[in-house]
Design a protein around this motif. Structure first.
Motif, PDB file in Angstrom:
ATOM      1  N   LEU A 132      -5.501  -6.152   0.669  1.00 31.34           N
ATOM      2  CA  LEU A 132      -4.583  -5.022   0.784  1.00 31.34           C
ATOM      3  C   LEU A 132      -5.249  -3.729   1.254  1.00 31.34           C
ATOM      4  O   LEU A 132      -4.672  -3.023   2.095  1.00 31.34           O
ATOM      5  N   PRO A 133      -6.433  -3.346   0.740  1.00 34.76           N
ATOM      6  CA  PRO A 133      -7.033  -2.094   1.231  1.00 34.76           C
ATOM      7  C   PRO A 133      -7.216  -2.075   2.746  1.00 34.76           C
ATOM      8  O   PRO A 133      -6.974  -1.056   3.405  1.00 34.76           O
ATOM      9  N   ARG A 134      -7.628  -3.192   3.308  1.00 36.86           N
ATOM     10  CA  ARG A 134      -7.839  -3.264   4.761  1.00 36.86           C
ATOM     11  C   ARG A 134      -6.528  -3.138   5.525  1.00 36.86           C
ATOM     12  O   ARG A 134      -6.470  -2.547   6.606  1.00 36.86           O
ATOM     13  N   LEU A 146       0.224   5.525  -3.157  1.00 35.75           N
ATOM     14  CA  LEU A 146      -0.487   4.819  -2.089  1.00 35.75           C
ATOM     15  C   LEU A 146       0.458   3.919  -1.314  1.00 35.75           C
ATOM     16  O   LEU A 146       0.427   3.881  -0.074  1.00 35.75           O
ATOM     17  N   GLU A 147       1.318   3.191  -2.023  1.00 37.31           N
ATOM     18  CA  GLU A 147       2.289   2.324  -1.362  1.00 37.31           C
ATOM     19  C   GLU A 147       3.189   3.112  -0.414  1.00 37.31           C
ATOM     20  O   GLU A 147       3.425   2.700   0.728  1.00 37.31           O
ATOM     21  N   GLU A 148       3.692   4.224  -0.907  1.00 33.68           N
ATOM     22  CA  GLU A 148       4.659   4.998  -0.127  1.00 33.68           C
ATOM     23  C   GLU A 148       4.057   5.534   1.168  1.00 33.68           C
ATOM     24  O   GLU A 148       4.752   5.647   2.183  1.00 33.68           O
ATOM     25  N   THR A 149       2.773   5.874   1.143  1.00 34.22           N
ATOM     26  CA  THR A 149       2.141   6.422   2.342  1.00 34.22           C
ATOM     27  C   THR A 149       1.547   5.333   3.232  1.00 34.22           C
ATOM     28  O   THR A 149       1.608   5.430   4.455  1.00 34.22           O
ATOM     29  N   ALA A 150       0.990   4.280   2.631  1.00 30.38           N
ATOM     30  CA  ALA A 150       0.280   3.267   3.407  1.00 30.38           C
ATOM     31  C   ALA A 150       1.209   2.252   4.041  1.00 30.38           C
ATOM     32  O   ALA A 150       0.927   1.742   5.130  1.00 30.38           O
ATOM     33  N   LEU A 194      -8.727   5.311  -6.376  1.00 29.30           N
ATOM     34  CA  LEU A 194      -8.396   5.449  -4.961  1.00 29.30           C
ATOM     35  C   LEU A 194      -9.657   5.435  -4.097  1.00 29.30           C
ATOM     36  O   LEU A 194      -9.655   4.883  -2.996  1.00 29.30           O
ATOM     37  N   LYS A 195     -10.742   6.042  -4.605  1.00 22.95           N
ATOM     38  CA  LYS A 195     -11.998   6.034  -3.862  1.00 22.95           C
ATOM     39  C   LYS A 195     -12.516   4.607  -3.692  1.00 22.95           C
ATOM     40  O   LYS A 195     -13.035   4.246  -2.625  1.00 22.95           O
ATOM     41  N   LEU A 196     -12.376   3.791  -4.743  1.00 27.86           N
ATOM     42  CA  LEU A 196     -12.801   2.396  -4.656  1.00 27.86           C
ATOM     43  C   LEU A 196     -11.973   1.646  -3.611  1.00 27.86           C
ATOM     44  O   LEU A 196     -12.516   0.871  -2.803  1.00 27.86           O
ATOM     45  N   VAL A 197     -10.662   1.878  -3.609  1.00 25.00           N
ATOM     46  CA  VAL A 197      -9.789   1.204  -2.648  1.00 25.00           C
ATOM     47  C   VAL A 197     -10.151   1.606  -1.221  1.00 25.00           C
ATOM     48  O   VAL A 197     -10.206   0.760  -0.310  1.00 25.00           O
ATOM     49  N   ARG A 198     -10.439   2.889  -1.010  1.00 22.44           N
ATOM     50  CA  ARG A 198     -10.817   3.345   0.330  1.00 22.44           C
ATOM     51  C   ARG A 198     -12.140   2.728   0.762  1.00 22.44           C
ATOM     52  O   ARG A 198     -12.328   2.381   1.940  1.00 22.44           O
ATOM     53  N   TRP A 199     -13.074   2.595  -0.171  1.00 21.79           N
ATOM     54  CA  TRP A 199     -14.359   1.966   0.158  1.00 21.79           C
ATOM     55  C   TRP A 199     -14.156   0.499   0.546  1.00 21.79           C
ATOM     56  O   TRP A 199     -14.713   0.021   1.536  1.00 21.79           O
ATOM     57  N   LEU A 200     -13.318  -0.196  -0.200  1.00 24.81           N
ATOM     58  CA  LEU A 200     -13.066  -1.602   0.095  1.00 24.81           C
ATOM     59  C   LEU A 200     -12.369  -1.778   1.443  1.00 24.81           C
ATOM     60  O   LEU A 200     -12.527  -2.815   2.094  1.00 24.81           O
ATOM     61  N   SER A 201     -11.611  -0.781   1.875  1.00 29.62           N
ATOM     62  CA  SER A 201     -10.885  -0.905   3.146  1.00 29.62           C
ATOM     63  C   SER A 201     -11.817  -1.037   4.345  1.00 29.62           C
ATOM     64  O   SER A 201     -11.397  -1.477   5.417  1.00 29.62           O
ATOM     65  N   SER A 202     -13.078  -0.649   4.176  1.00 26.20           N
ATOM     66  CA  SER A 202     -14.042  -0.738   5.278  1.00 26.20           C
ATOM     67  C   SER A 202     -14.752  -2.091   5.320  1.00 26.20           C
ATOM     68  O   SER A 202     -15.503  -2.361   6.261  1.00 26.20           O
TER      69      SER A 202
END
Length: 239
Positions: free
Chosen positions: A66-68, A142-146, A2-10
């Motif tokens: 997807l992360p973005r 993650l899907e359910e919240t995002a 999840l930390k990796l996905v959040r980093w990629l979102s930026s």
């Protein structure tokens, strides 16, 4: 993870797409079954080598963006440029007030389509989108919240989710689903598709028959070099 996905979102969209294209080709190189299936399907559809090669990179870009799309603040719109083609057609269908079923195949940036609708039309008519929960717990959470955002609700591919969609249509709201998902046993029909039998869902037709809702097509084109997206809306030639 999840930390990796959040980093990629930026990351900016163009850089995510570079990464995604590389991941697409890496998957293609490491998976003989994927290569064989892709070649067979492309040949059956009459697509040439150039289209087949392009699809490898685009499949990777679909994942990398997807992360973005998922992890920006709920009240924030899609960060990248967004164009519409056929927006007036959707408005005309919504003005009828009978509910609207939007069909979005697994084509292009389908994750953008529902979010784009919610931004453009959500205040007038919210959208409820059917989805199949992921098997991995962290990804499912993650899907359910995002995916749930203002004017955009999600409904699981279960009987409860179908009831949720029926209630939305009876209020005159919009529902979205991916009609090329494989339905559960006993909830589809076998029909020919490019000369092969394909097990196909009947949910969209049943929703329309039970509610009298209008039907539309909605898909999103990914522009090159991270330039954003074009959302296309159209009518079925023969509902």
């Amino acid at each position: 993870m999840l930390k990796l996905v959040r980093w990629l979102s930026s990351w900016p969209l163009w850089l995510l797409h570079v990464l995604g294209a590389a991941l697409g080709w890496l998957t293609y190189a490491l998976s003989p079954s994927y290569r064989s299936r892709l070649r067979a399907n492309a040949a059956r559809a009459g697509l040439g080598v150039a289209d087949r090669r392009a699809s490898v990179a685009e499949a990777g870009r679909l994942v990398s963006e997807l992360p973005r799309l998922w992890l920006r603040p709920p009240a924030q719109g899609i960060a990248d440029p967004l164009q519409w083609q056929g927006r007036e057609l959707l408005q005309a269908k919504l003005d009828r007030g009978r509910g609207l079923v939007l069909l979005t195949p697994h084509l292009g940036s389908f994750e953008v389509s529902a979010q784009a609708y919610a931004e453009a039309f959500g205040r007038q008519r919210p959208i409820t989108v059917l989805y199949r929960p992921a098997r991995k717990r962290w990804l499912r959470e993650l899907e359910e919240t995002a995916r749930a955002r203002p004017a955009l609700a999600t409904a699981p591919a279960t009987l409860a989710g179908v009831r949720q969609m029926l209630r939305a249509l009876k209020r005159g709201d919009t529902v979205g689903l991916l009609p090329d998902q494989v339905p559960p046993a006993g909830m589809g029909v076998w029909v020919p598709f490019f000369g092969q039998p394909a097990y196909t869902m009947t949910l969209a037709a049943r929703l329309v028959q039970q509610t009298g809702a209008a039907v539309g097509l909605l898909w999103t084109e990914r522009l090159p070099h991270g330039a954003g997206y074009v959302v296309h809306a159209d009518a079925l030639p023969e509902p």
